[in-house]
Scaffold this motif. Structure first.
Motif, short mmCIF file in Angstrom:
data_model
loop_
_atom_site.label_atom_id
_atom_site.label_comp_id
_atom_site.label_asym_id
_atom_site.label_seq_id
_atom_site.Cartn_x
_atom_site.Cartn_y
_atom_site.Cartn_z
N ARG B 44 25.63 3.09 -1.26
CA ARG B 44 25.43 3.19 0.18
C ARG B 44 26.76 3.03 0.90
NH1 ARG B 44 20.25 -0.64 1.27
NH2 ARG B 44 18.98 0.08 -0.46
N ASP B 46 28.70 1.23 3.60
CA ASP B 46 28.56 0.04 4.43
C ASP B 46 28.96 0.37 5.85
OD1 ASP B 46 28.13 -2.97 4.43
OD2 ASP B 46 30.01 -2.69 5.49
N ARG B 47 28.15 -0.06 6.75
CA ARG B 47 28.34 0.28 8.16
C ARG B 47 29.69 -0.24 8.69
NH1 ARG B 47 26.57 -2.71 12.69
NH2 ARG B 47 25.76 -4.16 11.18
N GLU B 55 24.32 -0.79 -5.21
CA GLU B 55 23.11 -1.54 -4.85
C GLU B 55 23.16 -2.93 -5.46
OE1 GLU B 55 18.93 -1.98 -3.58
OE2 GLU B 55 20.74 -1.00 -2.88
N ARG B 270 28.22 -8.00 1.78
CA ARG B 270 26.85 -8.48 1.57
C ARG B 270 26.70 -9.81 2.28
NH1 ARG B 270 25.03 -5.26 -2.81
NH2 ARG B 270 26.90 -4.47 -3.83
N GLU B 291 17.25 -14.54 2.04
CA GLU B 291 17.42 -13.11 1.83
C GLU B 291 18.87 -12.81 1.51
OE1 GLU B 291 15.91 -10.95 5.11
OE2 GLU B 291 16.31 -8.99 4.22
N ASP B 293 21.31 -9.37 0.84
CA ASP B 293 21.33 -7.91 0.78
C ASP B 293 22.66 -7.41 1.35
OD1 ASP B 293 20.46 -5.23 0.52
OD2 ASP B 293 18.41 -5.85 0.99
N SER B 296 24.75 -4.57 6.18
CA SER B 296 24.17 -3.61 7.13
C SER B 296 22.65 -3.73 7.14
CB SER B 296 24.59 -2.19 6.74
OG SER B 296 24.40 -2.01 5.36
N LYS B 297 22.09 -4.01 5.98
CA LYS B 297 20.64 -4.13 5.90
C LYS B 297 20.18 -5.43 6.57
CE LYS B 297 16.54 -3.44 3.49
NZ LYS B 297 16.12 -4.69 2.89
N SER B 300 20.42 -4.99 10.28
CA SER B 300 19.68 -3.91 10.97
C SER B 300 18.21 -3.94 10.60
CB SER B 300 20.28 -2.55 10.60
OG SER B 300 20.16 -2.35 9.21
N ASN B 301 17.94 -4.30 9.37
CA ASN B 301 16.55 -4.17 8.92
C ASN B 301 16.22 -5.26 7.92
OD1 ASN B 301 14.05 -3.13 8.51
ND2 ASN B 301 14.73 -1.59 7.01
N ALA B 303 14.45 -7.98 5.64
CA ALA B 303 13.13 -7.96 5.03
C ALA B 303 12.30 -9.16 5.45
CB ALA B 303 13.28 -7.91 3.51
#
Lengths: 327, 316
Positions: B44, B46-47, B55, B270, B291, B293, B296-297, B300-301, B303
């Protein structure tokens, strides 16, 4: 309330609390509510406490200086400082060379420091850096008790135990009853707690962030102690050694009991000798008549002792300023 | 440092990040994806950095089910985390969530606290750093640390840098060169090159912190732990340290604890979010990993609901 202050009346302590919030209280006034005599009194008391030690020091210097000056009117400074015969109480052949007394003091002090600095610093490093908190809590007070033992007990210890048993029997060193060695050894034991306790304080005061910084670089504990903690604490450590040195130079009972009373130039550790303090203790027994030369001799030696200690202190302060790593 | 060409989607680009002159032998690619199809979705962009990240990180340090105790008190419970090679991993979370405790256990700085105890497993290249034959000094030489408050030694700037190589017995051909290189590495050289013999205490807080980073990289560790390195610095000094971290990522693996979520979002590849959970009987607050990850995850999003609440400022 402000009107009371303006009138210079008594402080508001006696006034009921309600009065403060009553009509006379003006919340917009910034004027002082009370004259605060208490605070001023505390300041005066504290100032007096601080001034007292200064005044006493000045008093000591003056009281030493006056008789010493009349001594130096009869004996020249050169003869006093460089003469090697010290016989102020031999009628007919008085000689006032202080060198024998200086060598006595120098030997006992040097031997004392040779004992006290390594053992004192070793104890300090152990207590500050290695000992578990529980061990330190027990050991440090025990060590400090050593500092509270009266010096006459140490002197007796030197005379009746160290000289005959430790030095002669155990180590096989030929010393007589009196020697600068036995006096110096016991003097050293006496000042170990001074070095250890104050050095430990200085090392414990070094911020642990410095230790952590060093350890995080992969330094081991000994390197961290010797190269980070020790340099950072060096001014306190040096102060402890200087204080111990001053105590050794000024200590009287041990040397009067264990070093002997023969004022002669000491050239070896096993010889007896008299120190400056030993001479003063021996002579200041009430036989001396004020105003006589023999009486004034005491003050000349006392002044020399004072000057020596003072100079040692000054030099140490200079050295510490140069080498310390202040954190 | 955005060495990877942005816009490129070549799946193997991220491996460039590991081909640096870091002082370790090449590790088996433990994180290598099992098959080619997985590889494509595994990579991915990274923003924040525009870098390509696998990953699953290439592990340098791995925590497996780690609990950390202070005496009877369990400060951290059940943390499992993989810190990736040449990545910046941030640990964020409210006060008392155990993130600093975890950080300090990674190079055994926790050993210095009486009663501290680690259970579970923390491995460095597969080696248990709490193993009985492990020397914590060797661990700390490979895993350096920068502290919350700048803690330069009360020595000259030069000696601050030279201290580590000297006390660890590093073979150095020219200490002057090493000092210069380390100071350049910490973006401090130009500011101090004319006053190397002066006390480090004359530097500003931000300079002192960069000096501490320079001091750390002088012993060439593989990993640098940073415990809120910017919390006592002003925004300009903070920005300089963040830029520096970007540069250091080429050669080092960085793990940073921060209170500043924006900082984590800016610098970290990360992010691990920790929180504290109060025990029912005693009320003792035990930290746990919520969490972990890609940054960026997380931002932004996320879990987990708690992560979302925290990063959006609803608690913590």
């Amino acid at each position: 309330m402000s009107s009371i202050t303006a009138a210079g009346g008594p402080p508001a302590a006696g006034a009921p609390q309600g009065g403060r919030r009553g009509q006379s209280f003006d919340p917009s006034s910034l004027a002082r509510h009370s004259p605060r005599y208490g605070e001023r009194a505390v300041m005066v008391v504290l100032q007096g406490a601080a001034m007292l030690s200064v005044l006493v020091t000045i008093g000591i210097v003056v009281s030493l200086l006056l008789p010493a000056l009349s001594f130096f009117r009869e004996v020249s400074v050169g003869e006093f400082l460089f003469g090697t015969r010290w016989t102020p109480r031999f009628p007919g052949q008085e000689s006032y060379g202080v060198v024998p007394l200086i060598t006595g003091t120098a030997w006992t002090t040097a031997i004392a420091l040779l004992i006290a600095v390594p053992f004192g610093l070793g104890a300090a490093i152990y207590l500050a850096e290695y000992a578990a908190p529980r061990v330190r809590k027990v050991l440090k007070p025990v060590l400090e008790v050593l500092a509270g033992v009266p010096s006459v007990v140490y002197g007796f210890f030197a005379l009746t135990f160290v000289a005959p048993f430790v030095l002669e029997d155990l180590l096989g060193i030929e010393v007589g009853t009196f020697s600068v060695l036995s006096a110096g050894l016991v003097l050293g034991i006496m000042i170990i707690p001074t070095v250890a306790s104050l050095s430990e304080d200085a090392m414990s005061a070094v911020p642990s962030s410095l230790r952590q910084g060093s350890l995080a670089l992969g330094a081991n504990k000994m390197r961290t102690t010797l190269r980070v903690v020790f340099p950072a604490a060096v001014s306190g450590i040096a102060a402890s050694i200087v204080l111990a040195l001053s105590r050794a130079v000024g200590e009287t009972m041990i040397v009067a009991l264990a070093a002997g009373t023969q004022a002669r130039v000491v050239t070896g550790a096993t010889q007896p000798g008299q120190t400056m303090t030993g001479f003063i203790a021996q002579t200041a027994t009430g036989e001396s008549t004020p105003g006589t030369l023999s009486y004034n001799t005491l003050f000349a030696v006392g002044l020399l002792l004072f000057v020596l200690t003072f100079v040692i202190n000054m030099i140490s302060i200079r050295l510490v300023r140069r080498f310390r790593e202040a954190y | 440092m955005t060495t990877a060409p942005s816009g490129s989607t070549t799946p193997t680009d991220w491996t460039d990040m590991t081909s640096t002159d870091a002082p370790t032998t090449e590790r088996p690619a433990a994180a290598a994806p099992q098959d080619a199809s997985a590889r494509e979705i595994d990579v991915r962009v990274d923003r924040a950095s525009g870098r390509y990240l696998p990953e699953v990180p290439t592990p340098v340090i791995e925590c497996t089910d780690v609990d950390i105790f202070y005496g009877q008190f369990r400060a951290v419970h059940g943390v499992s985390l993989v810190y990736g090679k040449n990545e910046i991993t941030a640990m964020i979370g409210p006060s008392g969530c155990g993130k600093s405790t975890v950080l300090r256990s990674l190079n055994r700085m926790n050993d210095l606290i009486t009663g501290a105890r680690v259970t579970g497993k923390i491995t460095y290249h597969g080696q248990d750093i709490y193993g009985s034959d492990v020397d914590p000094i060797e661990v700390r030489r490979r895993i350096g640390m920068v502290f919350q408050k700048p803690n330069p030694f009360p020595k000259s700037i030069y000696d601050n840098i030279a201290y580590g190589p000297r006390v660890t017995g590093m073979k150095v051909s020219s200490m002057d060169d090493l000092v210069e290189e380390s100071l350049r590495g910490a973006a401090l050289w130009d500011e101090v090159k004319d006053k190397l013999k002066q006390s480090a205490y004359g530097l500003s807080g931000g300079q002192q912190q960069r000096l501490c980073i320079a001091r750390t990289i002088a012993v060439r560790p593989e990993v640098i732990l940073m415990d809120e390195p910017c919390s006592s610095l002003d925004p300009i000094a903070t920005a300089r340290i963040e830029d520096l971290m970007e540069d250091l990522r080429k050669d080092f693996t960085i793990i940073i604890v921060t209170h500043n979520m924006q900082q984590a979002a800016r610098v970290a590849d990360r992010t691990a979010f920790f929180t504290a959970k109060a025990a029912e009987g005693t009320g003792d607050r035990t930290g746990q990993l919520v969490e972990y990850d890609l940054t960026s995850k997380i931002f932004s999003n996320p879990a987990d609901r708690r992560t979302e609440d925290y990063i959006s400022g609803r608690f913590g």
